[in-house]
Design an enzyme around this catalytic site. Structure first.
Site, mmCIF file in Angstrom:
data_model
loop_
_atom_site.group_PDB
_atom_site.id
_atom_site.type_symbol
_atom_site.label_atom_id
_atom_site.label_comp_id
_atom_site.label_asym_id
_atom_site.label_seq_id
_atom_site.Cartn_x
_atom_site.Cartn_y
_atom_site.Cartn_z
ATOM 1 N N GLY A 1 2.307 2.165 10.709
ATOM 2 C CA GLY A 1 3.261 3.251 10.515
ATOM 3 C C GLY A 1 3.970 3.684 11.791
ATOM 4 N N SER B 1 3.242 -2.240 10.442
ATOM 5 C CA SER B 1 4.689 -2.294 10.663
ATOM 6 C C SER B 1 5.301 -3.668 10.381
ATOM 7 C CB SER B 1 5.037 -1.829 12.086
ATOM 8 O OG SER B 1 4.655 -0.461 12.245
ATOM 9 N N ASN C 1 0.860 -1.186 0.000
ATOM 10 C CA ASN C 1 0.000 0.000 0.000
ATOM 11 C C ASN C 1 0.896 1.236 0.000
ATOM 12 O OD1 ASN C 1 -1.823 2.029 0.490
ATOM 13 N ND2 ASN C 1 -2.423 1.308 2.540
ATOM 14 N N TRP C 2 0.960 1.886 -1.156
ATOM 15 C CA TRP C 2 1.894 3.014 -1.305
ATOM 16 C C TRP C 2 1.329 4.317 -0.738
ATOM 17 C CZ3 TRP C 2 3.970 2.365 -7.071
ATOM 18 C CH2 TRP C 2 4.641 1.133 -7.164
ATOM 19 N N LYS C 3 0.062 4.313 -0.347
ATOM 20 C CA LYS C 3 -0.600 5.517 0.198
ATOM 21 C C LYS C 3 -0.384 6.708 -0.753
ATOM 22 C CE LYS C 3 -0.233 3.221 4.563
ATOM 23 N NZ LYS C 3 -0.179 3.230 6.003
ATOM 24 N N GLY D 1 2.720 -1.230 4.353
ATOM 25 C CA GLY D 1 2.775 0.182 4.010
ATOM 26 C C GLY D 1 4.216 0.613 3.785
ATOM 27 N N GLY D 2 4.834 1.179 4.820
ATOM 28 C CA GLY D 2 6.180 1.754 4.709
ATOM 29 C C GLY D 2 7.186 0.859 4.010
ATOM 30 N N GLU E 1 -6.741 4.496 7.811
ATOM 31 C CA GLU E 1 -6.618 5.940 7.562
ATOM 32 C C GLU E 1 -7.909 6.512 6.988
ATOM 33 O OE1 GLU E 1 -2.983 5.299 5.476
ATOM 34 O OE2 GLU E 1 -2.145 4.699 7.407
HETATM 35 P P1 PGA Z 1 2.701 0.118 7.677
HETATM 36 O O1 PGA Z 1 1.257 0.339 7.001
HETATM 37 O O2 PGA Z 1 3.241 -1.176 7.143
HETATM 38 O O3 PGA Z 1 3.508 1.325 7.282
HETATM 39 O O4 PGA Z 1 2.465 0.033 9.160
HETATM 40 C C1 PGA Z 1 0.366 -0.725 6.830
HETATM 41 C C2 PGA Z 1 -0.904 -0.241 6.174
HETATM 42 O O5 PGA Z 1 -1.299 0.909 6.380
HETATM 43 O O6 PGA Z 1 -1.537 -0.970 5.403
#
Ligand code: PGA
Length: 257
Positions: free
Chosen positions: A178, A218, A11-13, A239-240, A101
């Site tokens: 995150g 995370s 998920n690149w947001k 995510g990250g 989010e």
């Molecule tokens: P993260 O994000 O791996 O940066 O914690 C996960 C997500 O929002 O899907």
């Protein structure tokens, strides 16, 4: 031994631009060549879904293209939004719904999320990834399972058993997203097992056994293998760490049997 094929999504947001996204997409595609025991998807920012379809299509890749959200109405006056059929028209095949989010920053409620789930599943070409998870406050109040159950029941209201092969659940504790804090494999497994029980109550135990439940929050190369090794954890939503090709590919490797 699970019969469910692991799934890892990136998920690149709202990170990457056209060129950096293309480069990252190409790196993921190259790294996934020959991997067919894990399903992999990338979720670029919505503006880059169609350009990314070009990258994946050109490489004849099996990496799936995803969208981070869509609107439940099929068309009309909804400025700034994108319908499920438009997302499909841009060649995405997976859509995130109810990401934490969207729930906690943008303010979406279960009713809207449920409408989105139904809109996505109404498109035969789309798989819906429903994201659920508790906040820190809810966790500390011992409400993890209660929150997950209510988000599952509300989000999946009206989903037909015939659509379940296009449904994936992502359990993402809000406090772990995150933040660098991850649920312990044991805590995550317990939450996943309870989610699967709820899916069993909704759709029957056999159906529940076939639905993939991903963990998110995370996930990193260093903790992925232990998390994915839990019996009810079928991969992850990243995510990250999905923004660095090397890390994302290491996480995909950790999901392989
Ligand atoms: P993260 O994000 O791996 O940066 O914690 C996960 C997500 O929002 O899907």
């Amino acid at each position: 031994m699970s019969v469910r094929k692991p799934f890892v999504g990136g998920n690149w947001k709202i990170n990457t631009y056209l060129e950096t996204g293309r480069a990252l997409g190409r790196e993921v595609v190259a790294g996934c060549e020959g991997i067919d025991d894990v399903e992999v998807a990338i979720f670029p920012p919505i503006a880059y879904v169609l350009p990314m379809a070009g990258v994946l299509g050109k490489a004849d890749s099996k990496v799936l293209l995803g969208a981070q959200d869509c609107y439940p109405e099929p068309e009309g006056a909804f400025t700034g939004e994108m319908s499920a059929s438009q997302v499909a028209d841009c060649q995405a095949t997976v859509v995130l719904v109810g990401h934490s989010e969207r729930r906690h920053v943008i303010g979406e409620d279960d009713a809207l999320i449920n409408r989105k789930v139904l809109a996505v599943l109404a498109q035969d070409a789309l798989t819906c990834m429903l994201c659920i998870g508790e906040t820190l406050e809810q966790r500390e109040a011992g409400q993890t399972d209660v929150v997950n159950e209510s988000q599952l029941r509300a989000g999946l209201n009206g989903v037909s058993p015939t659509q379940l092969d296009r449904l994936i659940i992502a359990y993402e504790p809000v406090w772990a997203i995150g933040t660098g804090r991850t649920a312990t494999p044991e805590d995550a497994q317990n939450a996943h097992a309870r989610c699967r029980e709820v899916l069993g109550e909704l759709f029957g135990p056999d159906q529940a056994q076939a639905i993939r439940i991903l963990y998110g929050g995370s996930v990193k190369p260093g903790n992925a293998r232990e998390l994915f090794g839990q019996p009810d954890i079928d991969g992850g939503l990243i995510g990250g760490a999905s923004l660095k090709g090397e890390d994302f590919l290491a996480i995909i490797e950790a999901a392989r049997s």
